[in-house]
Design an enzyme around this catalytic site. Structure first.
Site, mmCIF file in Angstrom:
data_model
loop_
_atom_site.group_PDB
_atom_site.id
_atom_site.type_symbol
_atom_site.label_atom_id
_atom_site.label_comp_id
_atom_site.label_asym_id
_atom_site.label_seq_id
_atom_site.Cartn_x
_atom_site.Cartn_y
_atom_site.Cartn_z
ATOM 1 N N ASP A 74 7.215 -9.499 -1.402
ATOM 2 C CA ASP A 74 7.133 -8.774 -0.131
ATOM 3 C C ASP A 74 8.311 -9.098 0.776
ATOM 4 O O ASP A 74 8.406 -10.204 1.308
ATOM 5 C CB ASP A 74 5.826 -9.142 0.585
ATOM 6 C CG ASP A 74 4.622 -8.513 -0.100
ATOM 7 O OD1 ASP A 74 4.638 -7.293 -0.298
ATOM 8 O OD2 ASP A 74 3.679 -9.255 -0.438
ATOM 9 N N HIS A 87 8.770 -5.090 -2.995
ATOM 10 C CA HIS A 87 8.211 -4.179 -1.997
ATOM 11 C C HIS A 87 9.000 -4.348 -0.705
ATOM 12 O O HIS A 87 8.844 -5.343 -0.001
ATOM 13 C CB HIS A 87 6.727 -4.558 -1.824
ATOM 14 C CG HIS A 87 5.996 -3.767 -0.794
ATOM 15 N ND1 HIS A 87 4.746 -4.138 -0.328
ATOM 16 C CD2 HIS A 87 6.308 -2.625 -0.133
ATOM 17 C CE1 HIS A 87 4.337 -3.260 0.569
ATOM 18 N NE2 HIS A 87 5.267 -2.336 0.716
ATOM 19 N N SER A 138 0.884 -11.392 -5.379
ATOM 20 C CA SER A 138 1.894 -11.393 -4.311
ATOM 21 C C SER A 138 2.231 -12.824 -3.938
ATOM 22 O O SER A 138 1.362 -13.585 -3.499
ATOM 23 C CB SER A 138 1.354 -10.654 -3.087
ATOM 24 O OG SER A 138 2.176 -10.958 -1.977
ATOM 25 N N HIS A 169 4.778 -9.666 -7.514
ATOM 26 C CA HIS A 169 5.006 -8.804 -6.352
ATOM 27 C C HIS A 169 5.701 -9.609 -5.249
ATOM 28 O O HIS A 169 5.236 -10.677 -4.859
ATOM 29 C CB HIS A 169 3.652 -8.285 -5.852
ATOM 30 C CG HIS A 169 3.735 -7.289 -4.754
ATOM 31 N ND1 HIS A 169 3.967 -5.950 -4.972
ATOM 32 C CD2 HIS A 169 3.608 -7.424 -3.409
ATOM 33 C CE1 HIS A 169 3.963 -5.303 -3.818
ATOM 34 N NE2 HIS A 169 3.750 -6.176 -2.846
ATOM 35 N N MET A 210 9.645 -3.746 2.902
ATOM 36 C CA MET A 210 9.088 -3.295 4.185
ATOM 37 C C MET A 210 10.191 -3.484 5.217
ATOM 38 O O MET A 210 10.114 -4.347 6.102
ATOM 39 C CB MET A 210 7.826 -4.109 4.521
ATOM 40 C CG MET A 210 6.635 -3.698 3.664
ATOM 41 S SD MET A 210 5.373 -4.983 3.586
ATOM 42 C CE MET A 210 6.048 -5.962 2.247
ATOM 43 N N ASP A 257 -2.176 -2.151 -2.503
ATOM 44 C CA ASP A 257 -1.682 -3.406 -1.934
ATOM 45 C C ASP A 257 -2.375 -3.710 -0.606
ATOM 46 O O ASP A 257 -2.237 -2.957 0.359
ATOM 47 C CB ASP A 257 -0.161 -3.276 -1.746
ATOM 48 C CG ASP A 257 0.490 -4.564 -1.282
ATOM 49 O OD1 ASP A 257 -0.191 -5.606 -1.210
ATOM 50 O OD2 ASP A 257 1.702 -4.520 -1.000
ATOM 51 N N GLY A 266 -0.385 -11.219 4.725
ATOM 52 C CA GLY A 266 -1.403 -11.362 3.698
ATOM 53 C C GLY A 266 -2.745 -11.676 4.352
ATOM 54 O O GLY A 266 -2.812 -11.960 5.553
ATOM 55 N N GLY A 267 -3.798 -11.592 3.562
ATOM 56 C CA GLY A 267 -5.107 -12.055 4.020
ATOM 57 C C GLY A 267 -5.857 -11.118 4.952
ATOM 58 O O GLY A 267 -6.797 -11.544 5.618
ATOM 59 N N MET A 315 10.198 -8.414 4.209
ATOM 60 C CA MET A 315 9.926 -7.900 5.561
ATOM 61 C C MET A 315 11.075 -8.261 6.491
ATOM 62 O O MET A 315 11.599 -9.377 6.420
ATOM 63 C CB MET A 315 8.629 -8.511 6.101
ATOM 64 C CG MET A 315 7.440 -8.338 5.168
ATOM 65 S SD MET A 315 5.929 -8.927 5.927
ATOM 66 C CE MET A 315 4.791 -8.814 4.540
ATOM 67 N N MET A 373 -0.773 1.410 0.645
ATOM 68 C CA MET A 373 -1.141 0.235 1.437
ATOM 69 C C MET A 373 -2.596 0.371 1.866
ATOM 70 O O MET A 373 -2.997 1.389 2.432
ATOM 71 C CB MET A 373 -0.271 0.124 2.698
ATOM 72 C CG MET A 373 1.174 -0.265 2.484
ATOM 73 S SD MET A 373 1.451 -1.799 1.573
ATOM 74 C CE MET A 373 0.515 -2.997 2.541
ATOM 75 N N SER A 377 -3.753 -13.343 -1.315
ATOM 76 C CA SER A 377 -4.638 -14.432 -0.903
ATOM 77 C C SER A 377 -5.795 -14.620 -1.881
ATOM 78 O O SER A 377 -6.184 -15.756 -2.162
ATOM 79 C CB SER A 377 -5.156 -14.182 0.519
ATOM 80 O OG SER A 377 -5.704 -12.893 0.634
#
Ligand code: DX5
Ligand code: ZN
Length: 215
Positions: free
Chosen positions: A32, A63, A7, A30, A65, A172, A141-142, A34, A134, A195
């Site tokens: 993300d 992905h 990611s 990947h 979101m 994920d 992340g993290g 958002m 998920m 991460s």
């Protein structure tokens, strides 16, 4: 052996091209997306997807979101998405959204938040290329892996074995060497890791380790 999708949320955007090249031994990249509404964070739009596309020959696993994803499917396809995954919680007419994604000639995925039952996608498992589970609350992340999601992976695997053996079962959030193994044991075949990969100096080796550990 599981497929790996690093990611880029955990990459350094000052040198995004380099950080994408650094994981060229992965299977997907990947991305993300958002919107600050569906999730409490704002990240990437089609502009960065286009830049990522020009940095790699790997397929882009996008992905979304975001609320009302239908509005942006065309833009993300144009920018270079190879798979577009939408959240079931964000789609009132999920079947229609899946058909819309496929009509653009790209693969369609559906994502489930940690608390959302697998039954919510049971009746579209035949129609999609990918189910994303998920294992953290989406947004950042993290975060730590939520163990309670493991039985859901097995549930999706069971449905897939019945109606869609080609299905990509993606996990994920909070994936590391330990949780990667658990996910694959429960039936996942595609692992997102942000991460865990980007905090290491040798990213290629991190990808390789995740692959070999899940053999
Ligand atoms: C979270 C994103 C994930 C995130 C994973 O909302 O969907 O893809 O980047 O990051 P790690 O692997 O650090 O949990
Ligand atoms: Zn993601």
């Amino acid at each position: 052996m599981a497929m790996i999708a690093p990611s880029i949320l955990s990459a350094d955007f000052k040198q995004l091209g380099n950080d994408i090249e650094a994981v060229s031994n992965a299977d997907y990249i990947h991305v993300d997306v958002m919107d600050g509404k569906f999730v409490p964070n704002i990240t990437i739009g089609p502009l960065i997807v286009d830049a990522a596309k020009r940095s790699t020959s790997l397929p882009l696993d996008v992905h979304l979101m975001i609320e009302d994803p239908d509005r942006y499917v065309g833009d993300f396809v144009k920018a270079g998405a190879d798979i577009i995954t939408v959240h079931v919680e964000a789609c009132t007419h999920l079947h229609r959204t899946i058909q819309l994604i496929k009509s653009h000639g790209v693969k369609a995925g559906v994502a489930l938040n940690p608390h959302t039952p697998v039954a919510m996608v049971q009746h579209v498992i035949e129609d999609v290329d990918l189910v994303l589970l998920m294992t953290v609350n989406p947004g950042f992340g993290g975060q730590s892996f939520i163990q309670a999601v493991l039985p859901k992976i097995a549930e999706v695997r069971k449905f897939a074995n019945e109606v869609n053996e080609e299905l990509l079962i993606e996990v994920d959030g909070g994936v590391n060497e330990e949780t990667a193994k658990q996910c694959v044991e429960h039936g996942a075949n595609l692992l997102v890791a942000g991460s865990h990969i980007y905090k290491q100096n040798d990213r290629k080796q991190a990808v390789e380790r995740l692959k070999s550990i899940t053999e």
